[in-house]
Design an enzyme around this catalytic site. Structure first.
Site, short mmCIF file in Angstrom:
data_model
loop_
_atom_site.label_atom_id
_atom_site.label_comp_id
_atom_site.label_asym_id
_atom_site.label_seq_id
_atom_site.Cartn_x
_atom_site.Cartn_y
_atom_site.Cartn_z
N GLU A 175 6.70 2.81 -9.31
CA GLU A 175 5.32 3.21 -9.59
C GLU A 175 4.76 2.48 -10.81
O GLU A 175 4.10 3.06 -11.67
CB GLU A 175 5.23 4.73 -9.80
N CYS A 193 -1.38 0.69 10.22
CA CYS A 193 -2.69 1.34 10.15
C CYS A 193 -2.64 2.68 10.90
O CYS A 193 -2.27 2.72 12.08
CB CYS A 193 -3.77 0.44 10.74
N SER A 197 0.84 -1.20 0.00
CA SER A 197 0.00 0.00 0.00
C SER A 197 0.88 1.25 0.00
O SER A 197 2.11 1.17 -0.01
CB SER A 197 -0.87 0.00 1.26
N SER A 228 4.18 2.00 2.69
CA SER A 228 4.64 0.69 3.13
C SER A 228 6.14 0.50 2.92
O SER A 228 6.69 -0.52 3.31
CB SER A 228 3.87 -0.41 2.38
N GLY A 229 6.80 1.49 2.29
CA GLY A 229 8.24 1.38 2.09
C GLY A 229 8.64 0.63 0.82
O GLY A 229 9.75 0.11 0.73
N LYS A 230 7.75 0.58 -0.17
CA LYS A 230 8.06 -0.09 -1.43
C LYS A 230 9.29 0.50 -2.11
O LYS A 230 10.19 -0.20 -2.53
CB LYS A 230 6.90 0.04 -2.44
N THR A 231 9.26 1.82 -2.25
CA THR A 231 10.35 2.49 -2.96
C THR A 231 11.65 2.38 -2.18
O THR A 231 12.72 2.19 -2.77
CB THR A 231 9.99 3.96 -3.23
N CYS A 290 -5.45 2.39 13.86
CA CYS A 290 -5.41 1.50 15.03
C CYS A 290 -4.04 0.87 15.29
O CYS A 290 -3.86 0.21 16.31
CB CYS A 290 -6.46 0.40 14.88
#
Ligand code: ZN
Length: 194
Positions: free
Chosen positions: A96, A152, A24, A27-30, A155
């Protein structure tokens, strides 16, 4: 933590492969893409990084993650451009990837078949929680998939949904924390139903 397959020198082993890093927003993808590319660079491998021109949020010439850890990249209009511009390299990074046209699937396969390591980062779901094409197809054809998660923002549980705070129904609305929040399954569907 992803560990590269032990295949020896890319240049002497003409079998490439495809890695996907998905998740998402936030989330630290890059960051994970940059971590893998930096290590390849340190090993003197020739690396090229591409991103779609649609993503103009930051610098035009860089893949930039939210923590300012940047690598220079080439913006391209069409996925076919990647083939023309990566003939000399061992490792191809694509950031991306969800914003590319469907040609990206055959482009990525062609690169891997040429013996290159291809590392793709992108959103796996859109703001409705639906698969974000062409990432779903890229995941189906990749050898390795890493799903990274955010926390999240409501929460504190593990989050894999990118919730849009605004009412726009367009699939592509660029933005950061002003527009999106990472949510867990429960918080996401609670908000979608409200
Ligand atoms: Zn939650």
């Amino acid at each position: 933590m992803f560990v590269e397959p032990n295949i020896g020198s890319l240049s002497h082993n003409r079998s490439g492969w495809v890695e996907v890093v998905c998740g998402s927003m936030f989330s630290g993808k890059t960051e994970e893409l940059i971590r893998r590319l930096n290590r390849a660079l340190l090993a003197q491998q020739k690396v090229e990084i591409f991103k779609p021109t649609i993503d103009k949020r930051y610098s035009k010439k860089k893949v930039v993650s939210h923590n300012d850890n940047a690598i220079h990249s080439t913006p391209v209009d069409f996925s076919r451009d990647i083939l023309l511009r990566s003939t000399e390299c061992d490792v191809v990074g694509i950031d991306e990837a969800q914003f590319f046209d469907d040609d990206i699937i055959s482009v990525v396969n062609e690169l891997a078949n040429q013996g290159k390591r291809v590392i793709i980062a992108g959103l796996d779901m859109d703001f409705m929680g639906k698969p974000f094409s062409p990432m779903d197809k890229l995941m189906a054809t990749a050898e390795y998939i890493t799903k990274v998660h955010a926390i999240c923002m409501d929460c504190g549980k593990i989050a894999s949904y990118s919730h849009r705070r605004t009412k726009s129904k367009q699939t592509v609305v660029l933005g950061e924390k002003d527009v999106y929040e990472a949510l867990c399954r429960k918080c996401f569907y609670d908000k979608m139903d409200s």
